[in-house]
Write an enzyme that holds these catalytic residues in place. Structure first.
Site, PDB file in Angstrom:
ATOM      1  N   GLU A 103      -4.088   3.213   3.475  1.00 41.50           N
ATOM      2  CA  GLU A 103      -3.508   4.535   3.714  1.00 41.50           C
ATOM      3  C   GLU A 103      -2.168   4.746   3.004  1.00 41.50           C
ATOM      4  O   GLU A 103      -1.351   5.559   3.446  1.00 41.50           O
ATOM      5  CB  GLU A 103      -3.353   4.777   5.216  1.00 41.50           C
ATOM      6  CG  GLU A 103      -4.683   4.930   5.937  1.00 41.50           C
ATOM      7  CD  GLU A 103      -4.510   5.508   7.316  1.00 41.50           C
ATOM      8  OE1 GLU A 103      -5.006   6.616   7.559  1.00 41.50           O
ATOM      9  OE2 GLU A 103      -3.879   4.841   8.162  1.00 41.50           O
ATOM     10  N   HIS A 122       4.446   5.748   9.127  1.00 39.47           N
ATOM     11  CA  HIS A 122       3.167   6.113   9.749  1.00 39.47           C
ATOM     12  C   HIS A 122       2.928   5.204  10.934  1.00 39.47           C
ATOM     13  O   HIS A 122       3.032   3.972  10.821  1.00 39.47           O
ATOM     14  CB  HIS A 122       2.020   5.978   8.754  1.00 39.47           C
ATOM     15  CG  HIS A 122       0.670   6.125   9.383  1.00 39.47           C
ATOM     16  ND1 HIS A 122       0.323   7.202  10.169  1.00 39.47           N
ATOM     17  CD2 HIS A 122      -0.433   5.311   9.357  1.00 39.47           C
ATOM     18  CE1 HIS A 122      -0.918   7.068  10.586  1.00 39.47           C
ATOM     19  NE2 HIS A 122      -1.402   5.916  10.118  1.00 39.47           N
TER      20      HIS A 122
END
Length: 264
Positions: A103, A122
């Protein structure tokens, strides 16, 4: 008229503080930025905002078209040697066989879309997840989470990309997330977590931590019943300006807590 003047003054104070922080971040040397990534990763693990998953990155202070992020590793285990350099397409500059985060496009696409952003975090914050799947908006209930007063949009990957594995696994999905973030500090990700940004690693980590804390407190307040008395926009603006000014106080405390060498 007086109210508008006060609002304009508050906005100016926040903008000035953010400008100063951005300038400081750009003037940092690479070693200190990498140290902040390591500390921030361990801090978020220490407080349970991340577990084996989640990541912290920073724009490279020597090259704004590159960013720095750890190899694929649990945040609590990150060391300076694990931090790698990436371009804004998410390509590792010197992989040397190291595994990279799937990601990483969360980071690369936000950096592309937001030149003002110097750090991205994140998380799969347990406190935040309920606000990504319900109709209740995440709002600031106390002063440390005042940045939420500007809004915390919810991004639903399914609306644009159909039924996926929920992961931001390519640039197109990353662009969708960055678009949903817009000019805000936080974007929630349906059934997934959130991403926070800032003009420094310290502030992005601060926002990630207090987004989780605020979500837990708001859930508790809602469970009590009755109307919740949230911060007003003006209160949020003023409180956020103070938080930026005293950021090093909390950062230095957190850094002391995670100064021990992580387990191998």
């Amino acid at each position: 008229m007086a109210g508008r003047a006060r609002s304009a003054l508050c906005g100016f104070i926040v903008a000035l503080a953010a400008t100063v922080l951005t300038a400081e971040a750009r003037s940092q040397d690479r070693a200190s930025v990498i140290d902040d990534i390591v500390v921030g990763s361990r801090v978020l693990a220490e407080f349970g905002v991340v577990d084996a998953f989640g990541h912290v990155s920073a724009r490279d202070p020597s090259n704004p078209n590159h960013f720095l992020m750890s190899r694929s590793l649990a945040p609590a285990l990150v060391t300076a040697d694990d931090v790698m350099e990436f371009d804004l397409d998410g390509n590792a500059i010197d992989a040397r066989g190291r595994t990279v985060f799937l990601e990483r496009f969360i980071h690369s696409e936000i950096y592309k879309a937001r030149p003002d952003v110097m750090a991205v975090v994140h998380t799969h914050s347990p406190g935040v997840i309920p606000f990504t799947i319900s109709q209740v908006s995440l709002r600031p209930v106390f002063h440390n989470a005042a940045f939420l007063g500007a809004g915390a949009p919810v991004w639903d990957i399914r609306k644009e990309f159909g039924e996926t594995d929920m992961l931001v696994r390519n640039a197109a999905i990353g662009r969708g997330l960055a678009l949903a973030l817009g000019d805000k500090s936080v974007v929630l990700m349906r059934g997934h977590g959130d991403a926070t940004v800032g003009p420094s690693v310290k502030l992005a980590v601060f926002r990630a931590y207090y987004t989780d804390v605020d979500a837990r407190l708001q859930s508790q307040a809602l469970a009590l019943g009755g109307e919740v008395n949230y911060l007003t926009p003006a209160e949020a603006t003023k409180a956020d300006a103070v938080n930026v000014q005293v950021l090093d106080r909390v950062w230095n405390l957190w850094k002391m807590r995670v100064s021990a060498t992580p387990p191998k």
